[in-house]
Design an enzyme around this catalytic site. Structure first.
Site, PDB file in Angstrom:
ATOM      1  N   GLU C  60     -23.071  37.743   5.975  1.00  0.00           N
ATOM      2  CA  GLU C  60     -22.368  37.201   4.812  1.00  0.00           C
ATOM      3  C   GLU C  60     -20.866  37.155   5.062  1.00  0.00           C
ATOM      4  O   GLU C  60     -20.176  36.245   4.597  1.00  0.00           O
ATOM      5  CB  GLU C  60     -22.673  38.035   3.563  1.00  0.00           C
ATOM      6  CG  GLU C  60     -24.098  37.867   3.027  1.00  0.00           C
ATOM      7  CD  GLU C  60     -25.143  38.589   3.851  1.00  0.00           C
ATOM      8  OE1 GLU C  60     -24.770  39.436   4.694  1.00  0.00           O
ATOM      9  OE2 GLU C  60     -26.342  38.321   3.651  1.00  0.00           O
ATOM     10  N   HIS C 129     -32.545  43.201  -5.595  1.00  0.00           N
ATOM     11  CA  HIS C 129     -32.850  41.781  -5.743  1.00  0.00           C
ATOM     12  C   HIS C 129     -32.788  41.416  -7.219  1.00  0.00           C
ATOM     13  O   HIS C 129     -33.508  40.540  -7.686  1.00  0.00           O
ATOM     14  CB  HIS C 129     -34.243  41.442  -5.175  1.00  0.00           C
ATOM     15  CG  HIS C 129     -34.386  41.640  -3.702  1.00  0.00           C
ATOM     16  ND1 HIS C 129     -34.585  42.868  -3.123  1.00  0.00           N
ATOM     17  CD2 HIS C 129     -34.336  40.756  -2.667  1.00  0.00           C
ATOM     18  CE1 HIS C 129     -34.670  42.727  -1.797  1.00  0.00           C
ATOM     19  NE2 HIS C 129     -34.527  41.460  -1.504  1.00  0.00           N
TER      20      HIS C 129
HETATM   21  C1  LIG Z   1     -27.015  41.923   3.751  1.00  0.00           C
HETATM   22  C2  LIG Z   1     -28.325  41.218   3.599  1.00  0.00           C
HETATM   23  N1  LIG Z   1     -28.361  39.881   3.665  1.00  0.00           N
HETATM   24  C3  LIG Z   1     -29.511  39.220   3.509  1.00  0.00           C
HETATM   25  C4  LIG Z   1     -30.681  39.881   3.292  1.00  0.00           C
HETATM   26  C5  LIG Z   1     -31.986  39.112   3.109  1.00  0.00           C
HETATM   27  N2  LIG Z   1     -32.874  39.394   4.233  1.00  0.00           N
HETATM   28  C6  LIG Z   1     -33.823  40.347   4.141  1.00  0.00           C
HETATM   29  S1  LIG Z   1     -34.577  40.616   5.606  1.00  0.00           S
HETATM   30  C7  LIG Z   1     -33.673  39.424   6.372  1.00  0.00           C
HETATM   31  C8  LIG Z   1     -33.894  39.147   7.836  1.00  0.00           C
HETATM   32  C9  LIG Z   1     -33.797  40.386   8.657  1.00  0.00           C
HETATM   33  O1  LIG Z   1     -34.111  40.088   9.976  1.00  0.00           O
HETATM   34  P1  LIG Z   1     -34.245  41.217  11.077  1.00  0.00           P
HETATM   35  O2  LIG Z   1     -33.057  42.081  11.085  1.00  0.00           O
HETATM   36  O3  LIG Z   1     -34.593  40.527  12.352  1.00  0.00           O
HETATM   37  O4  LIG Z   1     -35.456  42.120  10.596  1.00  0.00           O
HETATM   38  P2  LIG Z   1     -36.980  41.720  10.393  1.00  0.00           P
HETATM   39  O5  LIG Z   1     -37.136  41.337   8.959  1.00  0.00           O
HETATM   40  O6  LIG Z   1     -37.303  40.611  11.318  1.00  0.00           O
HETATM   41  O7  LIG Z   1     -37.754  42.963  10.692  1.00  0.00           O
HETATM   42  C10 LIG Z   1     -32.799  38.831   5.482  1.00  0.00           C
HETATM   43  C11 LIG Z   1     -31.879  37.731   5.816  1.00  0.00           C
HETATM   44  C12 LIG Z   1     -30.608  41.285   3.224  1.00  0.00           C
HETATM   45  N3  LIG Z   1     -31.689  42.034   2.996  1.00  0.00           N
HETATM   46  N4  LIG Z   1     -29.418  41.923   3.385  1.00  0.00           N
END
Ligand SMILES: Cc1ncc(C[n+]2csc(CCOP(=O)(O)OP(=O)(O)O)c2C)c(N)n1
Ligand SMILES: Cc1ncc(C[n+]2csc(CCOP(=O)(O)OP(=O)(O)O)c2C)c(N)n1
Ligand SMILES: [Mg+2]
Ligand SMILES: [Mg+2]
Lengths: 325, 362, 325, 362
Positions: C60, C129
């Site tokens: 962000e 959320h």
């Molecule tokens: C600061 C923030 N921005 C956006 C989100 C929304 N979000 C939840 S999981 C995710 C992707 C995370 O990807 P990764 O770190 O690869 O973990 P994975 O879910 O693949 O295990 C996003 C964008 C969040 N939880 N926190």
């Protein structure tokens, strides 16, 4: 008792805590070897070592994140943010994590720490060395917010904050770090959180303020005493939890309220005070509530003396509130 | 060490003491945990489709990385999970009843119904309560490691996170702090190739994720995360180094998220069946099962029995949760502070009155 | 006119802007190939290309920082934050940079962009959320804050925000993304910023609200109409700049004010509304101002229906405000 | 290229076209700018001590890095400075009258007295207005580069920042975005060895700062920042690569902050005279002067004349600023928004009345 400046009183409180609780750890930028850019931590690394007074890299995110990790483990970290204006890189850690850890874990993980930061204008600091950001944190359940206005309170409130089981944001009015001196009790002096102080009694108008505005409000009150207006000045000291009984009792007595802070007016902390009065003291109010605040602009450099509430503007507001209705 | 490669040009540090292979019984136990996790996952996806739980984050494809890493830790090590670490929780011995209670937000939930499913944590298991904002646990894990070292307690902290989370502020802050202070910390990145719909190669232009360690002066290793033994060895080595004063390690376990990001996600929108099928052929459970069968540590009947036992235990836990009364209505006012402050007591009282009058219903 | 849901109206507005202004660029997490986790940007990358609808890495900080850089250069970026709860890593860029760029440069560098984020509870989203963080931004001079409550307003306010010369935070009530449908004008439909809408006229009590609370307040008003209480419901639509004349005019008429929002009460946006009434409408007020809000706790998961203001709680507050005094 | 080394193990990319050496006239012009910057610095430190300006951030020791980098740019390239880039501003041709007006916050200040000294910027010079929070300009510079490429305008953006700022969130976010989108951006890090009182080696455990580029898949180079030519060559090469579509570069210019961090700082508290003196021996001005004298491009008389001219021009500018009326008292209500909104108009009116009544004074 010792005669100290406000920043010296902060230093004494930190020293006392380091001496008496091995769980206390200080961390922040330039707080160790350099003693802090305002010298609040002067001498502490020398006396307590670099493991307890930690110079960190330039990352507020990391400072607060690490402090939270320490608190989870049972230490009492006291992170410093060099200027409150630079707290925003740590905002996510403060608002999403620090404020919510106890809650989200169902009480398993308390996170007691004291985050110190100098705040406020009047030092020719311009946009980024002058702000008063207390309202953001006051609006965040889970945090406590404390702002002292005198050397004795600085020490007493800081020691209470360190002993507190909840996270406390402790904002220090840098403008009066050195300009105000006062007698400070030695040893384990505590001022309880959540209690306002009536720094001057009066019957005609109540003035609610905190931090660097307190001496200005007191000066304005003195000026008005000469005109025959009796002004009560209440120093809130703890913004969260607010001493609501003190607020209401004063307005029930005077029927008139002036609220003073440096931060912009719109959605500032003063709005909450006014709202509480509109909800719970409406029938006591004999005059409209009046806010004297920073204007709703970013903090300017050259014209900060016009931007900030000064004795004249405060006195004028009290005067017209006394006359209104 | 099988499947373990040092990251592209990362400062190579090899540990002196050899890492012992896990004993046969440990291997079987690990497999059983992987089966258990997979069975939980399948059951919870169904519970969500049936509307019995509100949301769920599956872990399929990441079982070997999770069980392998967590098995190399000791119970006193502090775990800072993200939201997908079900198998880590199981290795840690967290009773599935607690987890199912949390997924339902029922009265048995020790978190008191405060969080979405999968966002749990239990202090007595040194498993820190997860949050949703990604990455925040990383710098916290460094702080806890600093605190433990300050107290001269010989433990380490491990932060779990995904490939996408390497872009977060706290990844940068945390790894940098860990490097400067040489904390006993393992940064365990499960690179499951996707951050919701963003593929790994568009998350960052670096050759690997492990190579990012070099930016902080840490060793970084890449490990095949579908290989239990490889992960176990990498983490055990990093643990040994950390506790020997050798500082932190970044480990990138290469895995694949076989399911959707969460029950709110439809991966068909952004990835191909070919890719999925290629990785399905590397299913960590299937691989481990073959290895154990080759080593005569498992046969089909035993495997079948493991699955049956898991499914039954899960079914019992779900039944018990569903028989549990809901969280008490006024409990959400607790734990904001150590003591409910007067203004919040007043708010609680006002809701209590509305409930008593029947104006609002729980 | 087309019958649309709120999220479809957002999508139409974005499509219209992309079609008519080559300076418009969208960027955010999962907004392209995936069409946004709420499908607000569905189909846009396909139709306008990956250079104009950009899937970004998970940062962000970077999304908002880059959007500011684009705006400085003359584009009209529309960054999306996936959930308003995840805006905090970008807080420094928003509060220190976006809000202050025009000011600190003496007007040389305007920074017009529209930062979109779904906000609010009622979707079983738990602590992270569900939040309503509007007060932080409303307290920050330099930002505008807009929250629509209907499909037509969503489109009209969003197109006005994109055309605006100032940075706008555009918060979308995700809870009613699909539950509310309505007729939406085709083409370049605009609703001016800074004007509230009286969605229901009444004479006994004024209710001030925005976003997902508007339909609930309207339902409560309807319920009370059966009891013979005439309730005026004012949808503020633009939190900054506030339509203060609309606020004051309604209270001058009814003499009674109920303020409704999802965010915690303490220092919430409602505090400012109440404060303005205490300052400027004191003599019109026949009853204490009443706030119906989320409680001062983090947002709970299992008990969100008790946490959030519902029709019953709102109706009860209106009823007792109508009777008070 | 003299003094230029590729960072430890960074992916080496060499440009095809050779970088031309600056012409003799350019060298002399560069030296004159360095003299000018040094003279400004000395004067402003005095003005601050005399209380005529409120604050000042000196650049001594960093002149070659700044003039070298800025000279390799073209006027249409966008500069995103931190707060210490006086010599960059001078290369860009920003009139010193504007700068002095800004330092005084006088009525001539085009920023209208809004900011502390050193936090300036001028749109017509493609020199973006600086802020105090460190690092924020880095991700902005990437966004501007994306915007320029979207418009098919062949420019690049350059972000200036210090060693300490490599720890900031925006360093991480900005370099990662730049890597993913291969933007035409130069990240120019002036490693002056200190972030206020924190030495470089306690800021981060990486071998160099340039090596951090690898975490983002970018080339990183280390350059001797006391050597004008080396810096010029490094930046010119990076510019050529960026505009050829070869993506961003991180450049670490190794320099030393010879003075205090700012006029509020006392470096004696945290660093030794030995260290300072060792670096004083590498003063970039002295070095460049010798080089020019060796090349017969400069003699002592000419040098003296340069200093005199600089001092006189500065003195004239200061005099003019001090004769300028202050910023108009109500001007601080402007530029919050494009148009002053009604509530702010009301606030302005109320202050206007207080001023008119003499209750408060400007
Ligand atoms: C600061 C923030 N921005 C956006 C989100 C929304 N979000 C939840 S999981 C995710 C992707 C995370 O990807 P990764 O770190 O690869 O973990 P994975 O879910 O693949 O295990 C996003 C964008 C969040 N939880 N926190
Ligand atoms: C976010 C933030 N935190 C803290 C500060 C206070 N501060 C100002 S300059 C500085 C050190 C910067 O060091 P470096 O990046 O090396 O730049 P230099 O000053 O050496 O040129 C600090 C800590 C700040 N300006 N911004
Ligand atoms: Mg992933
Ligand atoms: Mg530096």
């Amino acid at each position: 008792m010792t005669e100290l400046t406000l920043v010296q009183a902060v230093n004494r409180a930190l020293r006392h805590a380091l001496q008496n609780d091995p769980n206390v750890i200080l961390l922040g930028e330039d707080i160790g070897v350099n003693g802090g850019v305002f010298r609040a931590t002067e001498g502490l690394q020398k006396d307590f070592g670099a493991e307890r007074v930690i110079d960190t890299p330039l990352s507020e995110t990391g400072i607060v994140g690490a402090a939270i990790g320490m608190a989870l483990y049972g230490l009492r970290p006291i992170p410093e943010i060099q200027f409150q204006d630079f707290i925003f890189p740590a905002f996510d850690q403060i608002v999403s994590e620090l404020a919510k850890f106890r809650y989200r874990s169902g009480g398993q993980y308390p996170c007691p720490l004291v985050l110190r930061a100098p705040y406020g204008g009047g030092i020719k600091g311009g946009l980024y060395h002058s702000q008063s950001n207390e309202a953001y944190f006051a609006h965040t359940p889970g945090l406590k917010v404390v702002i002292p206005s005198s050397p004795a309170d600085a020490k007493g409130l800081l020691l209470s904050s360190i002993a507190d089981e909840d996270p406390v944001l402790f904002f220090e009015p840098k403008r009066i770090y050195r300009s105000v001196t006062g007698e400070v009790p030695d040893g384990d002096h505590r001022v309880p959180l959540g209690t306002a102080a009536t720094v001057r009694e009066g019957t005609d108008v109540s003035v609610f303020c905190y931090g660097a505005m307190v001496p200005l409000c007191t000066a304005a009150a003195e000026r008005l005493a000469n005109d025959g207006t009796s002004v009560e000045v209440v120093d809130l000291r703890t913004l969260v939890p607010l001493d609501e009984p003190a607020l209401l009792a004063s307005v029930e007595k005077t029927g008139r309220a002036v609220i003073v802070h440096e931060a912009p007016r719109f959605c500032g902390y003063g709005a909450e005070l006014a709202a509480i009065l509109a909800e719970k003291a409406l029938y006591s109010l004999q005059a409209p509530v009046c806010r004297v605040t920073g204007y709703d602009t970013p903090f300017p450099y050259a014209l900060e003396n016009l931007y900030l509430p000064g004795v004249e503007r405060i006195a004028e507001a009290i005067r017209s509130t006394a006359r209104a209705g | 060490m099988p499947g373990l490669v040092l990251a592209d040009r990362a400062p190579a540090e090899t540990t002196s003491a050899p890492i012992p292979e896990p004993a046969p019984a440990e291997l079987v136990r690990a497999y059983r945990t992987m089966v258990f996790a997979r069975a939980m996952d399948e059951r919870c996806l169904t519970l969500q489709r049936q509307g019995r739980i509100g949301f769920y984050v599956p872990l399929q494809g990441q079982e070997a990385a999770q069980v392998g890493s967590a098995s190399a830790l000791r119970p006193e090590d502090w775990i800072f999970p993200a939201y997908r670490e079900l198998a880590v929780a199981l290795v840690r011995g967290i009773p599935i009843q607690l987890l199912i209670d949390q997924f339902f937000g029922s009265g048995g939930d020790e978190l008191k119904g405060r969080q979405m499913p999968n966002h749990y944590g239990y202090r007595r298991f040194n498993f820190v309560t997860a949050s949703s904002p990604v990455g925040t646990q990383i710098s916290q894990a460094v702080g806890t490691a600093l605190a433990a070292r300050y107290r001269r307690e010989p433990i380490l902290t491990i932060a779990y996170f995904g490939d996408g989370t390497t872009s977060s502020n706290d990844f940068h802050a945390g790894l940098n702090l860990a490097g400067v202070f040489q904390t006993p910390t393992i940064f365990f990145c499960q690179n499951n190739q996707w951050a919701i719909s963003l593929p790994r190669e568009r998350q960052t232009h670096s050759t690997t994720l492990a190579v990012k360690a070099e930016a902080y002066g840490l060793p970084g290793v890449v490990v095949d995360g579908t290989d239990f033994r490889a992960v176990y060895a990498a983490v055990a080595a990093a643990r040994q180094r950390a506790l020997g004063g050798g500082g932190p390690t970044l480990i990138e376990a290469q895995v694949y998220r076989l399911g959707p990001h969460s029950t709110s996600d439809d991966p068909k929108r952004y990835r191909t069946d070919e890719e999925l099928n290629a990785w399905k052929a590397r299913d960590p459970l299937a691989r481990f099962k073959l290895e154990l069968m080759d080593a005569k540590l498992l046969n089909e009947d035993q495997d079948h029995a493991l699955w049956e036992a898991a499914r039954q235990e899960i079914a019992r836990a779900v039944a018990q949760t569903e028989a549990t009364p809901p969280v008490p209505p006024l409990s959400f006012f607790d734990d904001v502070y150590a003591v409910v402050p007067p203004a919040l007591q007043e708010e609680r009282r006002s809701l209590e009155q509305l409930l008593a009058a029947g104006t609002v219903r729980p």
